[in-house]
Design a protein around this motif. Sequence first.
Motif, PDB file in Angstrom:
ATOM      1  N   ARG A  61       0.836  -1.198   0.000  1.00  0.00           N
ATOM      2  CA  ARG A  61       0.000   0.000   0.000  1.00  0.00           C
ATOM      3  C   ARG A  61       0.871   1.248   0.000  1.00  0.00           C
ATOM      4  NH1 ARG A  61      -2.680  -0.854   4.451  1.00  0.00           N
ATOM      5  NH2 ARG A  61      -4.298  -2.079   3.434  1.00  0.00           N
ATOM      6  N   LEU A  62       1.944   1.222   0.775  1.00  0.00           N
ATOM      7  CA  LEU A  62       2.851   2.366   0.811  1.00  0.00           C
ATOM      8  C   LEU A  62       3.505   2.574  -0.550  1.00  0.00           C
ATOM      9  CD1 LEU A  62       4.581   1.965   4.290  1.00  0.00           C
ATOM     10  CD2 LEU A  62       3.086   3.826   3.577  1.00  0.00           C
ATOM     11  N   SER A  63       3.924   1.477  -1.173  1.00  0.00           N
ATOM     12  CA  SER A  63       4.556   1.565  -2.482  1.00  0.00           C
ATOM     13  C   SER A  63       3.593   2.142  -3.503  1.00  0.00           C
ATOM     14  CB  SER A  63       5.030   0.176  -2.925  1.00  0.00           C
ATOM     15  OG  SER A  63       5.565   0.230  -4.210  1.00  0.00           O
ATOM     16  N   LYS A  64       2.343   1.679  -3.468  1.00  0.00           N
ATOM     17  CA  LYS A  64       1.327   2.160  -4.393  1.00  0.00           C
ATOM     18  C   LYS A  64       1.068   3.649  -4.185  1.00  0.00           C
ATOM     19  CE  LYS A  64      -2.875   1.236  -3.324  1.00  0.00           C
ATOM     20  NZ  LYS A  64      -4.113   0.503  -3.025  1.00  0.00           N
ATOM     21  N   ASP A  65       0.892   4.060  -2.926  1.00  0.00           N
ATOM     22  CA  ASP A  65       0.607   5.464  -2.626  1.00  0.00           C
ATOM     23  C   ASP A  65       1.803   6.350  -2.941  1.00  0.00           C
ATOM     24  OD1 ASP A  65      -1.915   4.768  -1.808  1.00  0.00           O
ATOM     25  OD2 ASP A  65      -1.452   4.775   0.327  1.00  0.00           O
ATOM     26  N   ASN A  66       3.001   5.875  -2.628  1.00  0.00           N
ATOM     27  CA  ASN A  66       4.208   6.658  -2.912  1.00  0.00           C
ATOM     28  C   ASN A  66       4.392   6.857  -4.418  1.00  0.00           C
ATOM     29  OD1 ASN A  66       4.750   6.820  -0.205  1.00  0.00           O
ATOM     30  ND2 ASN A  66       6.293   5.205  -0.201  1.00  0.00           N
ATOM     31  N   THR A  67       4.093   5.822  -5.190  1.00  0.00           N
ATOM     32  CA  THR A  67       4.202   5.922  -6.643  1.00  0.00           C
ATOM     33  C   THR A  67       3.209   6.939  -7.178  1.00  0.00           C
ATOM     34  OG1 THR A  67       4.909   3.614  -6.790  1.00  0.00           O
ATOM     35  CG2 THR A  67       4.058   4.630  -8.806  1.00  0.00           C
ATOM     36  N   TYR A  68       1.990   6.868  -6.687  1.00  0.00           N
ATOM     37  CA  TYR A  68       0.949   7.827  -7.093  1.00  0.00           C
ATOM     38  C   TYR A  68       1.369   9.258  -6.745  1.00  0.00           C
ATOM     39  CZ  TYR A  68      -3.310  10.563  -6.235  1.00  0.00           C
ATOM     40  OH  TYR A  68      -4.246  11.567  -6.180  1.00  0.00           O
ATOM     41  N   ASP A  69       1.830   9.456  -5.516  1.00  0.00           N
ATOM     42  CA  ASP A  69       2.231  10.807  -5.081  1.00  0.00           C
ATOM     43  C   ASP A  69       3.397  11.333  -5.909  1.00  0.00           C
ATOM     44  OD1 ASP A  69       0.300  10.899  -3.103  1.00  0.00           O
ATOM     45  OD2 ASP A  69       1.627  10.143  -1.534  1.00  0.00           O
ATOM     46  N   ALA A  70       4.383  10.478  -6.161  1.00  0.00           N
ATOM     47  CA  ALA A  70       5.570  10.904  -6.907  1.00  0.00           C
ATOM     48  C   ALA A  70       5.222  11.255  -8.347  1.00  0.00           C
ATOM     49  CB  ALA A  70       6.632   9.807  -6.876  1.00  0.00           C
ATOM     50  N   LEU A  71       4.376  10.446  -8.963  1.00  0.00           N
ATOM     51  CA  LEU A  71       3.998  10.696 -10.358  1.00  0.00           C
ATOM     52  C   LEU A  71       3.145  11.961 -10.469  1.00  0.00           C
ATOM     53  CD1 LEU A  71       4.037   9.861 -13.277  1.00  0.00           C
ATOM     54  CD2 LEU A  71       2.218   8.192 -12.805  1.00  0.00           C
ATOM     55  N   LEU A  76      11.866   5.940 -14.430  1.00  0.00           N
ATOM     56  CA  LEU A  76      11.995   7.263 -13.824  1.00  0.00           C
ATOM     57  C   LEU A  76      11.729   7.228 -12.322  1.00  0.00           C
ATOM     58  CD1 LEU A  76      12.269  10.394 -14.215  1.00  0.00           C
ATOM     59  CD2 LEU A  76       9.791  10.411 -14.586  1.00  0.00           C
ATOM     60  N   LEU A  77      10.718   6.450 -11.926  1.00  0.00           N
ATOM     61  CA  LEU A  77      10.308   6.408 -10.521  1.00  0.00           C
ATOM     62  C   LEU A  77      10.990   5.284  -9.746  1.00  0.00           C
ATOM     63  CD1 LEU A  77       6.473   6.975 -11.070  1.00  0.00           C
ATOM     64  CD2 LEU A  77       8.129   8.671 -10.268  1.00  0.00           C
ATOM     65  N   GLY A  78      11.604   4.352 -10.468  1.00  0.00           N
ATOM     66  CA  GLY A  78      12.260   3.231  -9.801  1.00  0.00           C
ATOM     67  C   GLY A  78      11.273   2.284  -9.151  1.00  0.00           C
ATOM     68  N   VAL A  79      10.164   1.994  -9.859  1.00  0.00           N
ATOM     69  CA  VAL A  79       9.123   1.122  -9.306  1.00  0.00           C
ATOM     70  C   VAL A  79       8.785   0.034 -10.309  1.00  0.00           C
ATOM     71  CG1 VAL A  79       8.132   2.944  -7.865  1.00  0.00           C
ATOM     72  CG2 VAL A  79       7.257   2.601 -10.190  1.00  0.00           C
ATOM     73  N   SER A  80       8.048  -0.968  -9.844  1.00  0.00           N
ATOM     74  CA  SER A  80       7.593  -2.038 -10.729  1.00  0.00           C
ATOM     75  C   SER A  80       6.301  -1.612 -11.419  1.00  0.00           C
ATOM     76  CB  SER A  80       7.354  -3.322  -9.926  1.00  0.00           C
ATOM     77  OG  SER A  80       6.274  -3.134  -9.022  1.00  0.00           O
ATOM     78  N   ARG A  81       5.866  -2.406 -12.358  1.00  0.00           N
ATOM     79  CA  ARG A  81       4.703  -2.054 -13.167  1.00  0.00           C
ATOM     80  C   ARG A  81       3.395  -2.066 -12.352  1.00  0.00           C
ATOM     81  NH1 ARG A  81       5.056  -2.546 -18.785  1.00  0.00           N
ATOM     82  NH2 ARG A  81       7.139  -1.895 -19.433  1.00  0.00           N
TER      83      ARG A  81
END
Length: 223
Positions: free
Chosen positions: A7-17, A40-45
């Motif tokens: 959940r943190l990864s998902k929210d952090n990705t959303y916030d960063a994008l 760019l964000l260093g995250v998975s798909r």
Amino acid sequence: MAIRSRRLSKDNTYDALKQKIIVSELEPNQPVHEENLAALLGVSRTPLREAIQRLENEDFLIRQPNGRLRVASVTLKEVEEIFHIRSMLEGYIARSAAKHATEKDIVNLTTMITKMKHSFQLGDNQNFVTYGFEFHDYLSEISELRTFEKVLNQLRDHSLRYCRFVSMHGDWNTQADEEHDLILQMIAEHNEDGAEKAMRDHILSSLSTALDRIKGIEDKLEA
């Protein structure tokens, strides 16, 4: 623990994008591709796709008929709608803030105004916008108008995107600085009518600046 991390990864990705769109690191109308965003964000798909879906729902990203993605445009029509709605909501918020503001609130608001003035004098347009939004957010908090605040929050990031975009292409004028002073004065005096009018006038003045700036940018691109 794994669920919480996801959940943190998902929210952090959303916030960063979203932040990259707000500050125009990802520019209006720019085509975007999942693989490039993931790098760019260093995250998975997986968290990226969820973030993209949320940002499509919020109209920060646009899915084109061919299925490709692009960053939402900056348009005169949208900025007019956003700022007119803000003028009505925030005008009433300022009225209520003038009614409920304590001495401590006035001190806090004065500190924010001081930060705005300092950044304005330095020509630091982005921090001027940041402190300005802190000022407006604080008024929402002390207004005790929770439904107004919730509705306004739905527009907040779109409004912030426009203000940052405008700041990237020129300076704010001294009028914006003076308008915040007047709003604070009306609230400190508990002048509800004055606070509402000062806030509405300020937001409509900001709209005029935004429209002029966006038109100027469009004219340059067409030249």
